[in-house]
Motif scaffolding. Structure first.
Motif, PDB file in Angstrom:
ATOM      1  N   ALA A  57      17.328   9.351  -5.811  1.00 46.93           N
ATOM      2  CA  ALA A  57      17.974   8.049  -5.663  1.00 46.93           C
ATOM      3  C   ALA A  57      17.134   7.108  -4.816  1.00 46.93           C
ATOM      4  N   VAL A  58      16.541   7.632  -3.755  1.00 46.98           N
ATOM      5  CA  VAL A  58      15.710   6.798  -2.891  1.00 46.98           C
ATOM      6  C   VAL A  58      14.424   6.382  -3.599  1.00 46.98           C
ATOM      7  N   ALA A  59      13.872   7.284  -4.387  1.00 49.66           N
ATOM      8  CA  ALA A  59      12.575   7.032  -5.028  1.00 49.66           C
ATOM      9  C   ALA A  59      12.676   6.295  -6.359  1.00 49.66           C
ATOM     10  N   ILE A  60      13.856   6.037  -6.862  1.00 53.18           N
ATOM     11  CA  ILE A  60      14.082   5.445  -8.179  1.00 53.18           C
ATOM     12  C   ILE A  60      13.302   6.217  -9.243  1.00 53.18           C
ATOM     13  N   GLY A  65      12.607   6.771 -19.745  1.00 48.96           N
ATOM     14  CA  GLY A  65      11.967   5.466 -19.736  1.00 48.96           C
ATOM     15  C   GLY A  65      12.706   4.395 -18.966  1.00 48.96           C
ATOM     16  N   THR A  66      13.831   4.732 -18.369  1.00 50.28           N
ATOM     17  CA  THR A  66      14.641   3.752 -17.650  1.00 50.28           C
ATOM     18  C   THR A  66      14.777   4.171 -16.186  1.00 50.28           C
ATOM     19  N   SER A  91      23.739   7.158 -15.277  1.00 45.23           N
ATOM     20  CA  SER A  91      23.092   6.041 -15.973  1.00 45.23           C
ATOM     21  C   SER A  91      24.087   4.981 -16.409  1.00 45.23           C
ATOM     22  N   THR A  92      25.354   5.327 -16.569  1.00 45.17           N
ATOM     23  CA  THR A  92      26.364   4.349 -16.975  1.00 45.17           C
ATOM     24  C   THR A  92      27.091   3.736 -15.783  1.00 45.17           C
TER      25      THR A  92
END
Length: 190
Positions: A57-60, A65-66, A91-92
């Motif tokens: 979560a911190v590192a994105i 591909g998203t 993701s949603t």
């Protein structure tokens, strides 16, 4: 008369008796030792998975591909799911994970607990509107450093904790707790 070198029969019997006694003692405690190791391994694996979700979560991390901001761990004490947990991406952004037979969709990694170890129960501070009974989600969102703990219906528990995950051995003798605070702190106790 010439003296021969070697062991006497009495010395051999005593040596073999000592070896047998030590072997029996070790093998008698082996099942308990195996359960201790299995519970320790499962507890550490879940704690590391919680840290991995936090790190992603911190590192994105990019999934399919998203870039995703929300990652979590889904756990359940139901008979079908108590021997596993799931690292997932939200993701949603619906604050939930829908479990399935296989790891598809939002599921990133499904961990299976080994050696008969299972997630026995959850404990949360007594809060109105927070009902953690048989399902719990620990969610990490970027850029907020806090941890969100979600209850059975996807509601966020607003207390700071502690939220406890109880992991037990197959024979219910060996027990460990993972304590999660909304500040992000994770600890393991007995």
């Amino acid at each position: 008369m010439r003296r021969e070198e070697g062991f006497t029969l009495v010395e051999l019997v005593v040596s073999i008796s000592v070896i047998i006694f030590i072997s029996v003692t070790i093998f008698a405690n082996f099942p308990k030792f195996r359960q201790v190791i299995a519970v320790d391994n499962a507890t550490r694996e879940l704690a590391l998975a919680l840290r991995e979700a936090q790190s992603r979560a911190v590192a994105i991390s990019i999934v399919n591909g998203t870039p995703n901001n929300n990652y979590g761990i889904y756990m359940s004490t139901t008979a079908a799911e108590k021997k596993s947990f799931v690292l997932f991406t939200d993701s949603t952004s619906d604050n939930r994970y829908i479990p399935g037979a296989s790891c598809i969709g939002e599921c990133l990694i499904k961990y299976n607990l080994q050696g008969g170890v299972y997630i026995q129960s959850f404990a949360a501070p007594v809060v109105t509107g927070c009902t953690i009974t048989n399902k719990m989600v620990v969610m990490y969102r970027r850029p907020d450093p806090r941890t969100d703990v979600l209850d059975n219906i996807g509601g966020v528990c607003n207390e700071y904790g502690p939220f406890t995950i109880n992991i037990w051995s197959q024979d219910n003798v060996e027990k460990r707790k993972i304590i999660v605070w909304r500040t992000g702190q994770i600890s393991i106790t007995q």
